[in-house]
Scaffold this motif. Structure first.
Motif, mmCIF file in Angstrom:
data_model
loop_
_atom_site.group_PDB
_atom_site.id
_atom_site.type_symbol
_atom_site.label_atom_id
_atom_site.label_comp_id
_atom_site.label_asym_id
_atom_site.label_seq_id
_atom_site.Cartn_x
_atom_site.Cartn_y
_atom_site.Cartn_z
ATOM 1 N N GLN A 226 16.324 -73.169 45.319
ATOM 2 C CA GLN A 226 15.178 -74.085 45.332
ATOM 3 C C GLN A 226 15.374 -75.143 46.409
ATOM 4 O O GLN A 226 16.406 -75.816 46.457
ATOM 5 N N VAL A 227 14.358 -75.283 47.242
ATOM 6 C CA VAL A 227 14.405 -76.231 48.355
ATOM 7 C C VAL A 227 13.308 -77.266 48.182
ATOM 8 O O VAL A 227 12.139 -76.932 48.020
ATOM 9 N N ASN A 228 13.691 -78.520 48.210
ATOM 10 C CA ASN A 228 12.720 -79.623 48.151
ATOM 11 C C ASN A 228 12.346 -79.966 49.583
ATOM 12 O O ASN A 228 12.780 -80.970 50.139
ATOM 13 N N ILE A 229 11.554 -79.083 50.166
ATOM 14 C CA ILE A 229 11.288 -79.153 51.601
ATOM 15 C C ILE A 229 10.545 -80.430 51.977
ATOM 16 O O ILE A 229 10.706 -80.970 53.060
ATOM 17 N N ILE B 136 24.642 -72.293 50.394
ATOM 18 C CA ILE B 136 24.777 -70.839 50.240
ATOM 19 C C ILE B 136 26.177 -70.387 50.648
ATOM 20 O O ILE B 136 26.792 -69.539 49.981
ATOM 21 N N LYS B 137 26.705 -70.957 51.726
ATOM 22 C CA LYS B 137 28.067 -70.619 52.151
ATOM 23 C C LYS B 137 29.086 -70.998 51.078
ATOM 24 O O LYS B 137 30.054 -70.277 50.846
ATOM 25 N N SER B 138 28.861 -72.125 50.410
ATOM 26 C CA SER B 138 29.827 -72.644 49.436
ATOM 27 C C SER B 138 29.922 -71.782 48.181
ATOM 28 O O SER B 138 30.916 -71.853 47.462
ATOM 29 N N ILE C 232 16.095 -65.932 38.607
ATOM 30 C CA ILE C 232 16.087 -67.397 38.463
ATOM 31 C C ILE C 232 15.641 -67.978 39.788
ATOM 32 O O ILE C 232 16.252 -67.719 40.824
ATOM 33 N N HIS C 233 14.585 -68.788 39.764
ATOM 34 C CA HIS C 233 14.010 -69.329 40.996
ATOM 35 C C HIS C 233 14.562 -70.697 41.384
ATOM 36 O O HIS C 233 14.183 -71.236 42.420
ATOM 37 N N SER C 234 15.417 -71.284 40.543
ATOM 38 C CA SER C 234 15.690 -72.714 40.680
ATOM 39 C C SER C 234 17.167 -73.063 40.820
ATOM 40 O O SER C 234 17.626 -74.069 40.294
ATOM 41 N N LEU C 235 17.921 -72.240 41.539
ATOM 42 C CA LEU C 235 19.317 -72.571 41.807
ATOM 43 C C LEU C 235 19.363 -73.703 42.834
ATOM 44 O O LEU C 235 18.849 -73.555 43.950
ATOM 45 N N ASP C 236 20.001 -74.823 42.453
ATOM 46 C CA ASP C 236 19.973 -75.980 43.353
ATOM 47 C C ASP C 236 21.255 -76.812 43.351
ATOM 48 O O ASP C 236 21.288 -77.895 43.930
ATOM 49 N N ARG C 237 22.323 -76.305 42.688
ATOM 50 C CA ARG C 237 23.566 -77.070 42.667
ATOM 51 C C ARG C 237 24.729 -76.156 42.318
ATOM 52 O O ARG C 237 24.567 -75.119 41.664
ATOM 53 N N ASP D 95 10.774 -87.347 45.641
ATOM 54 C CA ASP D 95 11.709 -87.882 44.649
ATOM 55 C C ASP D 95 11.502 -87.263 43.270
ATOM 56 O O ASP D 95 12.432 -87.181 42.473
ATOM 57 N N SER D 96 10.282 -86.835 42.992
ATOM 58 C CA SER D 96 9.949 -86.312 41.660
ATOM 59 C C SER D 96 10.322 -84.842 41.467
ATOM 60 O O SER D 96 10.156 -84.299 40.386
ATOM 61 N N LYS D 97 10.830 -84.207 42.524
ATOM 62 C CA LYS D 97 11.101 -82.773 42.431
ATOM 63 C C LYS D 97 12.586 -82.465 42.636
ATOM 64 O O LYS D 97 13.295 -83.173 43.342
ATOM 65 N N PHE D 98 13.014 -81.371 42.009
ATOM 66 C CA PHE D 98 14.375 -80.889 42.169
ATOM 67 C C PHE D 98 14.460 -80.033 43.429
ATOM 68 O O PHE D 98 13.456 -79.668 44.025
ATOM 69 N N GLY D 99 15.682 -79.683 43.808
ATOM 70 C CA GLY D 99 15.869 -78.806 44.962
ATOM 71 C C GLY D 99 16.702 -79.452 46.047
ATOM 72 O O GLY D 99 16.828 -80.677 46.129
#
Length: 222
Positions: free
Chosen positions: A117-120, A138-140, A89-94, A124-128
Motif C-alpha cells: 500500500q502506497v500513500n502516494i 520491498i528490498k528489506s 492482502i492489499h494493505s502491506l505497509d510495514r 495524513d488520514s491514510k495508511f501506506g
C-alpha cells in the motif's frame, strides 16, 4: 454493475486487451450476505473487505466461488484470523506486518499474495508508504519467502472532480513500472489496485487492473 462492466470493456478494447484483464473487486463492507451472494450469482468473482471481523463473520456463508481480498488496514494481531481465507492482502505497509504474515503463512504452509500500500498523495488520514519508501521496503522483506509481492495499491483522495486525482494514479503507475524494471526478490509486479466508485474510470485509463467498487455495485450504504 452493468455500467461498470461497459466501462471496463470499452477501456480494455481501446488498449487491445480482454476485459478479463481487469479484476473487479466488489467491496462488501456492511453488505449483508444475501446481497453478496446475489452479486456473485450475477458474475462477481472477487470480493473485498476492510475489516477482519467482517471476513470472519461472512466467510462460511458466502458462495465459495468468490475470492476474498483484504483491502483495509490490517492489524498485526489479526493476521492469523484471515491468512488462510484471503486470496490477496492489499494493505502491506510495514515490516512488522510482513513478519507476521510470513510467520502465519509458514504455520499454514502456504504462500500469500500481497500488494504494497502506497500513500502516494501523502494524506495524513491514510495508511501506506511514501513513494520513496516503497523500493527500500520491498528490498528489506525480500527474504520473507512466503510473501509474494504482486503489485501496488493506493487510495486516492476523495474529490468532487475525479480528473483531479489522475496525477495520483499516474505517479503510482510510474513507480510500478520502475519496480518491474528493477526486478526484486519475491516480487512480480502484476497488479495495480487503484480506483473506486468515484474515480475508477480515471484509474483504468492510467493503468489500474484491479478496481475496488462498493457503491457502484451495491448502492449507497445506510
Amino acid at each position: 454493475m452493468e455500467n461498470i462492466r461497459e466501462i471496463i470493456v470499452k477501456n480494455t478494447a481501446q488498449k487491445g486487451l480482454s476485459s478479463d484483464y481487469i479484476n473487479l473487486v466488489a467491496v462488501t463492507k456492511t453488505i449483508a450476505v444475501d446481497k453478496i451472494n446475489e452479486a456473485i450469482s450475477l458474475g462477481v468473482t472477487h470480493i473485498g473487505e476492510n475489516r477482519v471481523q467482517e471476513i470472519q463473520k461472512k466467510y462460511e456463508l458466502v458462495n465459495k466461488e468468490a475470492k476474498w481480498h483484504m483491502i483495509g488496514h490490517l492489524q498485526t494481531n489479526k493476521v492469523k484470523h484471515i491468512i488462510d481465507k484471503v486470496h490477496m492482502i492489499h494493505s502491506l505497509d510495514r515490516i512488522s506486518l510482513a513478519k507476521e504474515i510470513q510467520k502465519r503463512a509458514e504455520e499454514k504452509d502456504i504462500d500469500i499474495s500481497v500488494l504494497v500500500q502506497v500513500n502516494i498523495a501523502e494524506e495524513d488520514s491514510k495508511f501506506g508508504l511514501k513513494k520513496e519508501e516503497v523500493i527500500p521496503f520491498i528490498k528489506s522483506i525480500g527474504e520473507l519467502d512466503r510473501i509474494k509481492i504482486k503489485g501496488l495499491m493506493t487510495i486516492a483522495p476523495y474529490v468532487e472532480e475525479p480528473e483531479e486525482v489522475r496525477c495520483v494514479f499516474r505517479d503510482l503507475k510510474i513507480l510500478f513500472e520502475c519496480i518491474k524494471e528493477i526486478g526484486l526478490k519475491n516480487t512480480d509486479m502484476k497488479y495495480l489496485s487503484m480506483g473506486m466508485t468515484n474515480d475508477f474510470e480515471i484509474a483504468l485509463e492510467e493503468g489500474a487492473n484491479i478496481i475496488r467498487i462498493g457503491t457502484g455495485i451495491f448502492g449507497k450504504r445506510e
